[in-house]
Enzyme design. Sequence first.
Site, PDB file in Angstrom:
ATOM      1  N   HIS A   1      44.867  60.918 -44.013  1.00  0.00           N
ATOM      2  CA  HIS A   1      43.668  60.930 -43.159  1.00  0.00           C
ATOM      3  C   HIS A   1      44.124  60.638 -41.737  1.00  0.00           C
ATOM      4  CE1 HIS A   1      41.920  60.030 -47.131  1.00  0.00           C
ATOM      5  NE2 HIS A   1      40.794  60.552 -46.663  1.00  0.00           N
TER       6      HIS A   1
ATOM      7  N   SER B   1      35.950  66.834 -41.410  1.00  0.00           N
ATOM      8  CA  SER B   1      35.648  65.418 -41.569  1.00  0.00           C
ATOM      9  C   SER B   1      35.875  64.984 -43.000  1.00  0.00           C
ATOM     10  CB  SER B   1      34.189  65.142 -41.185  1.00  0.00           C
ATOM     11  OG  SER B   1      33.304  65.714 -42.137  1.00  0.00           O
ATOM     12  N   ASP B   2      36.192  63.713 -43.173  1.00  0.00           N
ATOM     13  CA  ASP B   2      36.073  63.145 -44.503  1.00  0.00           C
ATOM     14  C   ASP B   2      34.581  63.123 -44.827  1.00  0.00           C
ATOM     15  OD1 ASP B   2      36.550  61.926 -46.913  1.00  0.00           O
ATOM     16  OD2 ASP B   2      37.872  60.392 -46.079  1.00  0.00           O
ATOM     17  N   TRP B   3      34.245  62.957 -46.084  1.00  0.00           N
ATOM     18  CA  TRP B   3      32.839  63.070 -46.502  1.00  0.00           C
ATOM     19  C   TRP B   3      32.022  61.922 -45.922  1.00  0.00           C
ATOM     20  CZ3 TRP B   3      30.912  66.096 -51.081  1.00  0.00           C
ATOM     21  CH2 TRP B   3      31.689  67.253 -51.245  1.00  0.00           C
TER      22      TRP B   3
ATOM     23  N   ALA C   1      32.100  61.088 -42.807  1.00  0.00           N
ATOM     24  CA  ALA C   1      32.809  60.423 -41.713  1.00  0.00           C
ATOM     25  C   ALA C   1      32.318  60.904 -40.359  1.00  0.00           C
ATOM     26  CB  ALA C   1      34.314  60.672 -41.827  1.00  0.00           C
TER      27      ALA C   1
END
Length: 546
Positions: free
Chosen positions: A19, A108-110, A112
């Site tokens: 990440h 994006s991360d979920w 985020a």
Amino acid sequence: MSETTKGIQDAGVVACAKHYILNEQEHFRQVGESVGRGYNISETLSSNIDDKTMHELYLWPFADAVRAGVGSVMCSYQQINNSYGCQNSKTLNGILKGELGFQGFVMSDWQAQHAGVASALAGMDMSTPGDTVFQSGLSFWGANLTVAVLNGTVPAYRIDDMAMRIMAAFFKVGQTVEGLEPVNMDSWSLDTYGYLHAGVKDGYQQINWHVDVQSDHGNLIREIAGKSTVLLKNEGALPLKNPKFLAVIGEDAGPSPLGPNGCADRGCNKGTLAMSWGSGTANFPYLSTPIDALNQQAINDHTRIEAVLDNYATNTIETLVKQDGATALVFVNANSGEGYIDVDGNEGDRQNLTLWGNGDELIKKVSSLCNNTIVVIHSVGPTLVTDWYDSPNVTAILWAGLPGQESGRAIVDVLYGKVNPAARTPFTWAAKSEDYGADVLYKPNNGNDAPQQDFTEGNFIDYRALDKANIKPIFEFGHGLSYTTFKYANIKVEKTNAGPYKPTKGKTVEAPTFGNFSTNIEDYAFPRAIRYIREGLRGSRIRTNG
């Protein structure tokens, strides 16, 4: 990261480097998780760092991924110098896309994503899963992004840039729109039939075809697991050669009573540890446990073998291992995983560096009774071995990491010398946790605001921290024995003179301009052929061309 990127993308799949960046702990990565555990914070953790440390240490894996041609990068949950990772223009536009020249897309991360315009202008290209909160039917982008372009807040060329980057990654790995195979599995369900849109119970159909994709992957997994095992200590006990009596000790040697997939997203620590926990896990098609493989080897060798798979069955363990001629194999572990799961009080991050399940006491008890005690550690990282590693009765120590579905057969390959454990430890094994210099921030330190994690140690993490403090480790970074003997001789070191660094100069081309276009939002609605699907909870509408 470089080799992983190449392997994934050579198979026609877009790799995702994550990440990005400074996602160094799970605590306080999301407000919802933290509040649910009683921490009263209003914003996520901020990883605070200087430019020198960022470039010299934490950026390197991502630089390697970009050099390998990675198609996507996932921005992280936490903040970086008090700016969220998915709307931090310095890290996304400046460093990743500017300095490193990344040409793929940033996703994006979920959940985020914390803003619409800010994330678009800062360099985020894809919002996942798209809604502000799961199944809310609301989005920072979607129609809001259209409005932002129409009112001039987001330039139209930024939308073109997003689409270009996404499709460039798609084509780079050899995919074509015409050649796409139809979807034949649903990662959210094991059922053969279900809803195509499960959140709103729409489109009941076959969702899983249960295709066997294993091929010969098991053999490769077994090879990798064996070759990546690190031999930390060996006093001549290994490899095993037709032992007369094996006493196998420890829960980590055996199966989970719930089965290999009994805990959702592997969110428990029962039986042998072959995979950590979190949303990136997969179901085991099978799990070869150490006791399974050891039993089969013992049958072949006519070896007597007995096992106690309860770490707390003290009397039974003592009776077994103190018998004459016993070779004791003690299996222990230490686990961690993604922050949304709490296992025995470990909120993603480990609470400490001790072995789980009374593992250290188990080793000390067995080694006090058996003068040929071999320890196998399955763990996510370093553990403290200080209290027992130098016992003369501990004759060998193996670190097997998280070996996957071929765990049992792979460790037997190593124990019996079918595979040479020639790997090296990718971290330092220190005598105590304080020796590492930096630690997880376990408690909020900024009132109700964002916890502040200052990377004041700079570059001095792991072996650098111990070198700086002149602390001798137990097992050095890069340490690893093998079953072969060798020596170095006539070593010569030659100095090479690197040229001076010359930073690039100049500017990129000017951003394009567009002519007049309609500002009537109705002109940008979905085509009539696209079917509306009602969102169940709020009655809002989701549009799909499915």
